[in-house]
Write a protein that holds these residues in place. Structure first.
Motif, PDB file in Angstrom:
ATOM      1  N   TRP A   1       0.838  -1.198   0.000  1.00 31.41           N
ATOM      2  CA  TRP A   1       0.000   0.000   0.000  1.00 31.41           C
ATOM      3  C   TRP A   1       0.876   1.252   0.000  1.00 31.41           C
ATOM      4  N   PRO A   2       0.433   2.299  -0.704  1.00 30.41           N
ATOM      5  CA  PRO A   2       1.239   3.530  -0.725  1.00 30.41           C
ATOM      6  C   PRO A   2       1.208   4.236   0.631  1.00 30.41           C
ATOM      7  N   GLU A   3       2.259   4.973   0.907  1.00 38.07           N
ATOM      8  CA  GLU A   3       2.303   5.739   2.153  1.00 38.07           C
ATOM      9  C   GLU A   3       1.241   6.835   2.142  1.00 38.07           C
ATOM     10  N   ASP A   4       1.093   7.484   0.992  1.00 32.78           N
ATOM     11  CA  ASP A   4       0.100   8.554   0.850  1.00 32.78           C
ATOM     12  C   ASP A   4      -1.063   8.086  -0.015  1.00 32.78           C
ATOM     13  N   LEU A   5      -2.262   8.242   0.503  1.00 34.03           N
ATOM     14  CA  LEU A   5      -3.464   7.901  -0.256  1.00 34.03           C
ATOM     15  C   LEU A   5      -3.837   9.077  -1.158  1.00 34.03           C
ATOM     16  N   PRO A   6      -4.508   8.813  -2.278  1.00 39.13           N
ATOM     17  CA  PRO A   6      -4.719   9.858  -3.277  1.00 39.13           C
ATOM     18  C   PRO A   6      -5.782  10.910  -2.952  1.00 39.13           C
ATOM     19  N   SER A   7      -6.638  10.671  -1.977  1.00 39.79           N
ATOM     20  CA  SER A   7      -7.779  11.569  -1.780  1.00 39.79           C
ATOM     21  C   SER A   7      -7.918  12.075  -0.352  1.00 39.79           C
ATOM     22  N   ASN A   8      -8.630  13.179  -0.232  1.00 37.23           N
ATOM     23  CA  ASN A   8      -9.065  13.696   1.063  1.00 37.23           C
ATOM     24  C   ASN A   8      -7.896  13.901   2.021  1.00 37.23           C
ATOM     25  N   GLY A   9      -6.868  14.596   1.563  1.00 37.65           N
ATOM     26  CA  GLY A   9      -5.717  14.888   2.421  1.00 37.65           C
ATOM     27  C   GLY A   9      -4.975  13.646   2.876  1.00 37.65           C
ATOM     28  N   ASN A  10      -4.813  12.675   1.983  1.00 39.75           N
ATOM     29  CA  ASN A  10      -4.124  11.404   2.265  1.00 39.75           C
ATOM     30  C   ASN A  10      -4.878  10.502   3.235  1.00 39.75           C
ATOM     31  N   ASN A  11      -6.168  10.726   3.398  1.00 41.25           N
ATOM     32  CA  ASN A  11      -6.970   9.918   4.314  1.00 41.25           C
ATOM     33  C   ASN A  11      -7.830   8.866   3.639  1.00 41.25           C
ATOM     34  N   THR A  12      -7.962   8.924   2.301  1.00 46.68           N
ATOM     35  CA  THR A  12      -9.003   8.145   1.645  1.00 46.68           C
ATOM     36  C   THR A  12      -8.541   7.527   0.340  1.00 46.68           C
TER      37      THR A  12
END
Length: 166
Positions: free
Chosen positions: A45-56
């Motif tokens: 899984w990526p460290e940073d998620l693509p949406s909602n300020g890296n939360n989603t």
């Protein structure tokens, strides 16, 4: 079934949404992952998620995957591959991120049974007379969840939210 007016579904847990306004609250179209991307990310899984300020993470394609399979194969795939991928996501982010499955036709395909709080998925043609035990397969009918997501008081449900699948 309990109703949820809070925005916790945008930051935590697993949701299945069918309301475009709800989806637009957490992401723009270019941030939505395909089901293939989601499955390929399991275990890395990526460290940073693509949406909602890296939360989603918003994923499209679940209903298409279900529609391509016979009801029996869809139940197996949902209970094995999709549930395991969802559990992997939860574990990777320690429950501190939201996984949202975008189901554009979900409102017409999800069937609630108020007496038991069970949730079923209506299969596509030629099996449209069949229902998958969506809740039993994914969360074992834990009746405290899911909750119906409401965007505002008195509105129609925009989706379902489950804080933690086990």
């Amino acid at each position: 079934m309990k109703q949820l007016l809070d925005t916790v579904w945008q930051r935590r847990g697993t949701s299945w949404i069918w309301d475009e306004e709800a989806r637009n609250q957490v992401c723009v179209a270019r941030e939505v992952w395909s089901l293939r991307q989601f499955v390929q990310a399991v275990g890395k899984w990526p460290e940073d998620l693509p949406s909602n300020g890296n939360n989603t993470l918003v994923v499209a394609g679940l209903e298409g995957g279900l529609d391509l399979l016979t009801p029996e194969d869809a139940e197996t795939w949902l209970g094995d591959s999709m549930k395991q991928a969802t559990l992997s996501f939860q574990d990777a982010y320690d429950g501190q991120a939201a996984l949202i499955f975008w189901l554009p036709s979900g409102q017409g395909r999800i069937k609630f049974h108020p007496a038991t709080d069970s949730v079923e998925w209506r299969c596509a043609a030629p099996h449209s007379d069949r229902l998958l035990a969506f809740g039993r397969i994914l969360w074992g009918e834990a009746n405290e969840y899911p909750q119906e997501i409401l965007l505002r008081e008195g509105s129609k449900p925009a989706g379902l939210f489950h804080l933690r699948i086990t």
